[in-house]
Design an enzyme around this catalytic site. Structure first.
Site, PDB file in Angstrom:
ATOM      1  N   LYS A  81       0.840  -1.197   0.000  1.00 37.35           N
ATOM      2  CA  LYS A  81       0.000   0.000   0.000  1.00 37.35           C
ATOM      3  C   LYS A  81       0.878   1.252   0.000  1.00 37.35           C
ATOM      4  O   LYS A  81       2.086   1.184   0.230  1.00 37.35           O
ATOM      5  CB  LYS A  81      -0.915  -0.007   1.217  1.00 37.35           C
ATOM      6  CG  LYS A  81      -0.187   0.070   2.551  1.00 37.35           C
ATOM      7  CD  LYS A  81      -1.164   0.086   3.718  1.00 37.35           C
ATOM      8  CE  LYS A  81      -0.411   0.147   5.046  1.00 37.35           C
ATOM      9  NZ  LYS A  81      -1.334   0.248   6.200  1.00 37.35           N
ATOM     10  N   ARG A 104      -9.697   0.336  15.727  1.00 35.25           N
ATOM     11  CA  ARG A 104      -9.565   1.048  14.455  1.00 35.25           C
ATOM     12  C   ARG A 104     -10.581   0.390  13.528  1.00 35.25           C
ATOM     13  O   ARG A 104     -11.718   0.177  13.918  1.00 35.25           O
ATOM     14  CB  ARG A 104      -8.118   0.959  13.951  1.00 35.25           C
ATOM     15  CG  ARG A 104      -7.771   1.998  12.888  1.00 35.25           C
ATOM     16  CD  ARG A 104      -6.303   1.973  12.538  1.00 35.25           C
ATOM     17  NE  ARG A 104      -5.886   0.710  11.956  1.00 35.25           N
ATOM     18  CZ  ARG A 104      -4.678   0.485  11.434  1.00 35.25           C
ATOM     19  NH1 ARG A 104      -3.772   1.440  11.439  1.00 35.25           N
ATOM     20  NH2 ARG A 104      -4.369  -0.692  10.914  1.00 35.25           N
ATOM     21  N   TYR A 142      16.206  29.334   9.711  1.00 34.19           N
ATOM     22  CA  TYR A 142      15.010  30.012  10.216  1.00 34.19           C
ATOM     23  C   TYR A 142      14.917  29.923  11.738  1.00 34.19           C
ATOM     24  O   TYR A 142      15.219  28.892  12.342  1.00 34.19           O
ATOM     25  CB  TYR A 142      13.747  29.375   9.627  1.00 34.19           C
ATOM     26  CG  TYR A 142      13.484  29.729   8.187  1.00 34.19           C
ATOM     27  CD1 TYR A 142      13.191  31.029   7.813  1.00 34.19           C
ATOM     28  CD2 TYR A 142      13.492  28.737   7.206  1.00 34.19           C
ATOM     29  CE1 TYR A 142      12.929  31.357   6.484  1.00 34.19           C
ATOM     30  CE2 TYR A 142      13.235  29.038   5.880  1.00 34.19           C
ATOM     31  CZ  TYR A 142      12.951  30.352   5.523  1.00 34.19           C
ATOM     32  OH  TYR A 142      12.695  30.660   4.211  1.00 34.19           O
ATOM     33  N   MET A 179      12.487  24.244   3.168  1.00 32.85           N
ATOM     34  CA  MET A 179      11.695  23.502   2.207  1.00 32.85           C
ATOM     35  C   MET A 179      12.557  22.744   1.205  1.00 32.85           C
ATOM     36  O   MET A 179      12.271  21.593   0.861  1.00 32.85           O
ATOM     37  CB  MET A 179      10.746  24.437   1.445  1.00 32.85           C
ATOM     38  CG  MET A 179       9.866  23.713   0.432  1.00 32.85           C
ATOM     39  SD  MET A 179       8.743  24.798  -0.461  1.00 32.85           S
ATOM     40  CE  MET A 179       7.583  25.235   0.835  1.00 32.85           C
TER      41      MET A 179
END
Length: 382
Positions: free
Chosen positions: A41, A145, A271, A323
């Site tokens: 998956k 679940r 940052y 990023m």
């Protein structure tokens, strides 16, 4: 080490031979009466379902699990493109949504149904000859679940018509704490699963059973039943923490160095100015940031390996991940080594997805499935 054109945006190498080797290792652990499926998956945990599944099939895997109908359709198409492949069984772990039963049946996909309503709907949509198309029933044994509740299961056992015609091929459940072999919930869930299974087999004696995930395989043969469902361990995640990893690493990630900087006075990096480096330090800015799966939570805690002439020298990550870029402290390198430095590896056989996950405060699964699309992907072996 000179970078190639393929490495300009980062090179993600995926060792299909290691994936197959991990599958074979798991089969050796599994009891002789059990089959070993493969969970592919989420695009084989981010590594490429179309590339991963065929080598596993050739290695003897005849049953595959995906999450969604779209993944199931894609995987069926993958196998149809390979003329040498028969039609392996493909199961949908998230079941089938209302209105999608016909597409699921047409592609010969087997849904894992989690409620009595889903089971009744599957029967109504597929029982042309009085018997539904094959399905799997998932029971909740304690994870809370997906899975049929105890009350629904009791109701099903009381509906002899539906039970006889639903064509339930397998009973399935999922362990919540298998990566902690000493956790009491493992035994609790096993006992519940055995109870549900014995009651169902009183009506459907041929039904198969599947309980163990990757870590569950290592809890012992009593957890194996007819079919085990390894996923993350195939891709190198350790199924037996805190013990050593019996699996082989599958991925290597090499990031190109964009800039080498000499620090002339003590200053902050990145940052938020969350970390400082001393005057005299050397930094390497590499191509690869949180848009590429270098998670921001790894900031200031990660490790990399400077690769110089094939030799690896550990270097720490500093400052916040951006990023598109990350920064490493390469002060430990000599001047000659700095001149030669073009590559920093952040994943390899000694810096695994588990190590990166720990540094980022998460798990290896998230690292694998977060690896970005901007890297050049190279598949090896398989």
């Amino acid at each position: 080490m000179s970078i190639t054109e393929q490495e300009h945006e980062g090179l993600l190498s995926i060792d299909l031979g290691a994936v197959v080797g991990n599958y074979r290792r798991l089969r050796e652990v599994v009891s002789p009466d059990s089959q070993c499926a493969a969970v592919v998956k989420a695009d084989a945990y981010g590594l490429g379902m179309a590339q991963v599944a065929p080598p596993l099939y050739r290695a003897g895997c005849g049953e595959f699990f995906v999450a969604t109908l779209a993944e199931g359709l894609e995987l069926r198409e993958v196998f149809q493109r390979h003329a040498e492949h028969a039609a392996p069984k493909i199961y949908l772990l998230a079941g089938v949504r209302p209105g999608c039963e016909a597409a699921c049946r047409a592609a010969d996909l087997t849904p894992v149904l989690v409620t009595l309503e889903q089971l009744a709907r599957w029967y109504a949509a597929t029982a042309d000859d009085g018997r539904a198309a094959p399905c799997v029933l998932k029971i909740d044994t304690g994870m809370t679940r997906l899975g049929m509740t105890a009350a629904e299961f009791d109701q099903l056992l009381g509906d002899q018509t539906l039970l006889a015609r639903a064509n339930i091929q397998m009973l399935l459940s999922h362990l919540a704490c298998a990566d902690d072999a000493s956790h009491p919930q493992n035994r609790s869930q096993l006992d519940r699963f055995n109870d549900y299974l014995s009651r169902l087999r009183a009506h459907c004696p041929e039904v198969r059973a599947s309980f163990a995930n990757s870590s569950g395989i290592f809890l012992g043969e009593e957890y194996h039943f007819d079919l085990v469902r390894p996923g993350s361990s195939l891709y190198g995640v350790n199924p037996t923490p805190p013990q050593g990893n019996p699996m082989s690493a599958v991925v290597t990630l090499r990031l190109p160095v964009l800039q080498k900087r000499a620090v002339v006075e003590t200053c902050a990096v990145g940052y938020g100015a969350t970390q400082t480096v001393a005057a005299g330090s050397w930094l390497a800015v590499v191509r690869g940031g949180y848009a590429d799966g270098i998670l921001r939570t790894q900031s200031g805690r990660g490790r990399g390996c400077a690769v110089i002439g094939g030799r690896r020298i550990e270097v720490p990550m500093v400052g916040r991940v951006s990023m598109d870029t990350s920064v490493f402290d390469i002060s430990a390198l000599s001047a000659g080594e700095r001149d030669q430095l073009e590559i920093i590896e952040v994943l390899n056989d000694s810096l695994t997805v588990d190590h990166m996950g720990t540094a980022a405060g998460t798990i290896g699964y998230e690292i694998l499935t977060s690896l970005g699309s901007r890297y050049f992907r190279r598949y090896l072996g398989g």
